[in-house]
Design a protein around this motif. Structure first.
Motif, PDB file in Angstrom:
ATOM      1  N   ALA A 115      27.425  25.713  23.096  1.00 52.16           N
ATOM      2  CA  ALA A 115      26.437  24.648  22.915  1.00 52.16           C
ATOM      3  C   ALA A 115      26.605  23.657  24.063  1.00 52.16           C
ATOM      4  O   ALA A 115      27.469  22.780  24.013  1.00 52.16           O
ATOM      5  N   GLY A 116      25.791  23.838  25.116  1.00 50.99           N
ATOM      6  CA  GLY A 116      25.855  22.933  26.258  1.00 50.99           C
ATOM      7  C   GLY A 116      27.143  23.004  27.040  1.00 50.99           C
ATOM      8  O   GLY A 116      27.457  22.074  27.789  1.00 50.99           O
ATOM      9  N   HIS A 117      27.913  24.091  26.870  1.00 51.23           N
ATOM     10  CA  HIS A 117      29.231  24.169  27.494  1.00 51.23           C
ATOM     11  C   HIS A 117      29.225  25.155  28.659  1.00 51.23           C
ATOM     12  O   HIS A 117      28.415  26.082  28.702  1.00 51.23           O
ATOM     13  N   SER A 118      30.152  24.940  29.594  1.00 54.71           N
ATOM     14  CA  SER A 118      30.258  25.815  30.761  1.00 54.71           C
ATOM     15  C   SER A 118      30.738  27.199  30.345  1.00 54.71           C
ATOM     16  O   SER A 118      31.531  27.340  29.407  1.00 54.71           O
ATOM     17  N   PRO A 119      30.301  28.251  31.040  1.00 51.12           N
ATOM     18  CA  PRO A 119      30.663  29.622  30.649  1.00 51.12           C
ATOM     19  C   PRO A 119      32.109  29.938  30.990  1.00 51.12           C
ATOM     20  O   PRO A 119      32.686  29.383  31.920  1.00 51.12           O
ATOM     21  N   PRO A 120      32.740  30.859  30.234  1.00 51.11           N
ATOM     22  CA  PRO A 120      34.102  31.281  30.558  1.00 51.11           C
ATOM     23  C   PRO A 120      34.140  32.024  31.892  1.00 51.11           C
ATOM     24  O   PRO A 120      33.135  32.533  32.371  1.00 51.11           O
ATOM     25  N   LEU A 121      35.341  32.067  32.453  1.00 44.02           N
ATOM     26  CA  LEU A 121      35.557  32.767  33.716  1.00 44.02           C
ATOM     27  C   LEU A 121      36.535  33.913  33.475  1.00 44.02           C
ATOM     28  O   LEU A 121      37.637  33.705  32.968  1.00 44.02           O
ATOM     29  N   LEU A 122      36.114  35.125  33.816  1.00 40.15           N
ATOM     30  CA  LEU A 122      36.970  36.299  33.691  1.00 40.15           C
ATOM     31  C   LEU A 122      37.585  36.603  35.049  1.00 40.15           C
ATOM     32  O   LEU A 122      36.872  36.654  36.055  1.00 40.15           O
ATOM     33  N   THR A 123      38.885  36.814  35.086  1.00 38.93           N
ATOM     34  CA  THR A 123      39.540  37.079  36.356  1.00 38.93           C
ATOM     35  C   THR A 123      40.595  38.159  36.177  1.00 38.93           C
ATOM     36  O   THR A 123      41.311  38.211  35.173  1.00 38.93           O
ATOM     37  N   GLY A 124      40.653  39.053  37.138  1.00 42.10           N
ATOM     38  CA  GLY A 124      41.628  40.135  37.150  1.00 42.10           C
ATOM     39  C   GLY A 124      41.746  40.692  38.551  1.00 42.10           C
ATOM     40  O   GLY A 124      41.257  40.096  39.528  1.00 42.10           O
ATOM     41  N   GLU A 125      42.381  41.849  38.683  1.00 40.45           N
ATOM     42  CA  GLU A 125      42.578  42.423  40.016  1.00 40.45           C
ATOM     43  C   GLU A 125      41.268  42.945  40.606  1.00 40.45           C
ATOM     44  O   GLU A 125      41.115  42.975  41.829  1.00 40.45           O
ATOM     45  N   ARG A 126      40.336  43.345  39.757  1.00 34.10           N
ATOM     46  CA  ARG A 126      39.116  43.974  40.268  1.00 34.10           C
ATOM     47  C   ARG A 126      37.890  43.072  40.221  1.00 34.10           C
ATOM     48  O   ARG A 126      36.883  43.380  40.857  1.00 34.10           O
ATOM     49  N   ARG A 127      37.940  41.968  39.481  1.00 34.84           N
ATOM     50  CA  ARG A 127      36.767  41.094  39.423  1.00 34.84           C
ATOM     51  C   ARG A 127      37.183  39.680  39.052  1.00 34.84           C
ATOM     52  O   ARG A 127      38.203  39.454  38.388  1.00 34.84           O
ATOM     53  N   THR A 128      36.378  38.752  39.491  1.00 35.83           N
ATOM     54  CA  THR A 128      36.460  37.355  39.068  1.00 35.83           C
ATOM     55  C   THR A 128      35.025  36.867  38.952  1.00 35.83           C
ATOM     56  O   THR A 128      34.347  36.666  39.972  1.00 35.83           O
ATOM     57  N   GLU A 129      34.542  36.703  37.736  1.00 40.70           N
ATOM     58  CA  GLU A 129      33.137  36.368  37.531  1.00 40.70           C
ATOM     59  C   GLU A 129      32.974  35.585  36.241  1.00 40.70           C
ATOM     60  O   GLU A 129      33.820  35.645  35.335  1.00 40.70           O
ATOM     61  N   TYR A 130      31.881  34.834  36.177  1.00 44.82           N
ATOM     62  CA  TYR A 130      31.559  34.067  34.988  1.00 44.82           C
ATOM     63  C   TYR A 130      30.878  34.970  33.963  1.00 44.82           C
ATOM     64  O   TYR A 130      30.044  35.817  34.323  1.00 44.82           O
TER      65      TYR A 130
END
Length: 458
Positions: free
Chosen positions: A345-360
């Motif tokens: 609700a109106g909040h910034s999206p989580p960020l996924l990070t690992g060896e192969r990707r870093t994306e929202y």
């Protein structure tokens, strides 16, 4: 026979010459008569008397010098904004006024509420440790010659010999309403400030104590706010198979309304939430605590449906606190399947990070809580690869960079992508690296709270 030496007196400048009015007066000049070639009956010439008011001018010059010195020192004190810095400035200024090289402040507010501390000037930590072993009554008493003091405490004599000081001048720190502590300046040789310099240090400490009392209240208010915020947040994070958790939380100067939570749920599930209440101060902190407690109850009842959880929270906020709004994100995690279902609700999206990707993570757009007529944003579901970390955070992390939001988002992603491979197995190390990269040296601008919750899935 040599004349006796005058006693040594400590002060700003012990070599100041005696004032001019103490010099012995010159013998009177013989009365002048009329000039030899002057006509009879001519009166003798009138000689110019000594300059009138020279003594008063000397005194005025001394007063102006003292006032200028006190003004400069008091101004420096008033520019301090932290209690420790102010105590160090007080010792530095006091040493200049009484002619001492070293000193210490024993800070003991008379109301017993603290904080209690000892700050030194020209003294190392080991020196302060030795001084702490001296009985307070003996240490905080003025003594012009420690070696000649008949009833000197043996431990005080031992410490004085070890540290190489022979006299001390103690002055209480107090306002008209409260006692704050005692300042002591230490002399390498037997000495004591004269009456003039005792008056100067007294005037300076009177003004400094008022400023120190204000800083004490600010320090206590911040400590109370930090304690209140800490009590409204989880005391520890749960441990569940298949997931490791770590959190970093920094409270702003005013005590903001950011919160986080990690809650074990039925069927070996885990609920993660972060949020932020508008405003600051104790009111926002209390509102954040109420929302977090309510969200925990809704999560236990219907956590597998994040939309329902936030819908209930939205209704609660509109009915109980219609003047407030808040952002929130709730994620229902299944560690065994590495599956996450979340709604925001109106909040910034989580960020996924690992060896192969870093994306929202792609989340549906929604207005903040308290600003919706009805709930329409659906939840989203995604899977996490083994070894990847999900970062949940509040907007304060982005705002404290001092940059536009689009650039702050890019910097956060870059910081997460730059985590060394050796650190990726520890969510705490990942969070520390992101904070150190995004907010180097903790010199970020802004007064917002910062929450960074990291969940690494195995």
């Amino acid at each position: 026979m040599n004349a006796p030496h005058p006693p040594k007196v400590a002060g700003i400048d012990p070599t100041v010459p005696p004032p001019t009015h103490t010099v012995a007066p010159a013998p009177p000049a013989p009365e002048a008569g009329p000039a030899p070639d002057a006509p009879a009956g001519t009166p003798p010439p009138v000689t110019a008397p000594d300059a009138p008011g020279s003594l008063l001018q000397d005194r005025l010059a001394g007063w102006v010098s003292d006032l200028t010195t006190l003004h400069e020192l008091t101004e420096r004190m008033c520019r301090t904004s932290a209690l420790d810095t102010a105590l160090e400035e007080l010792l530095r200024a006091g040493a200049a006024l009484v002619g001492a090289r070293r000193g210490l402040v024993v800070w003991e507010p008379g109301d017993g509420l603290g904080p209690r501390t000892t700050v030194g000037h020209g003294l190392g930590r080991a020196d302060l440790g030795h001084l702490e072993t001296v009985p307070r009554e003996a240490l905080l008493t003025s003594t012009a010659d420690l070696l000649a003091e008949p009833g000197l405490d043996p431990r005080h004599r031992e410490v004085a010999a070890r540290l190489g000081y022979a006299a001390g001048h103690a002055v209480p720190l107090a306002t008209d309403d409260a006692r704050l502590g005692t300042a002591v300046w230490l002399y390498d040789e037997p000495a004591a400030p004269d009456e003039h310099h005792r008056h100067l240090i007294g005037r300076y400490l009177h003004q400094a104590a008022e400023h120190l009392a204000l800083l004490l209240e600010v320090e206590r208010t911040r400590a109370y706010a930090a304690t209140l915020t800490g009590e409204l947040l989880p005391s520890r994070l749960p441990r569940l198979p298949g997931v490791q958790l770590a959190v970093r939380h920094r409270t702003g100067p005013r005590g903001g309304g950011d919160w986080y939570d990690a809650l074990p749920l039925p069927d070996a599930a885990l609920g993660l939430s972060v949020g932020s209440v508008t405003g600051g101060g104790p009111g926002a902190v209390a509102a954040a605590g109420r929302l977090r407690a309510s969200l925990r109850a809704y999560a236990v009842m219907e956590g597998e449906d994040p939309v329902a959880v936030l819908s209930d929270l939205e209704l609660l906020l509109r009915l109980t606190e219609p003047a407030r709004s808040a952002t929130a994100l709730f994620a229902y995690c299944e560690p065994a399947a590495r599956r996450i279902t979340l709604a925001g609700a109106g909040h910034s999206p989580p960020l996924l990070t690992g060896e192969r990707r870093t994306e929202y993570a792609e989340t549906s757009l929604s207005a903040p809580l308290g600003m919706l007529a009805c709930w329409e944003a659906p939840s989203v579901e995604f899977r996490v690869a083994p070894g990847e970390t999900v970062l949940l955070y509040t907007d304060g992390l982005l705002r404290r960079t001092g940059e536009p939001m689009d650039r702050a988002f890019a910097r956060l992603r870059s910081a997460a992508a730059s985590v060394p491979r050796a650190l990726r197995g520890d969510p705490g190390a990942v969070a520390d690296h992101v904070l150190a990269t995004l907010l180097p040296g903790d010199t970020a601008r802004g007064d917002e709270d910062v929450v960074l919750l990291a969940a690494r899935f195995g």
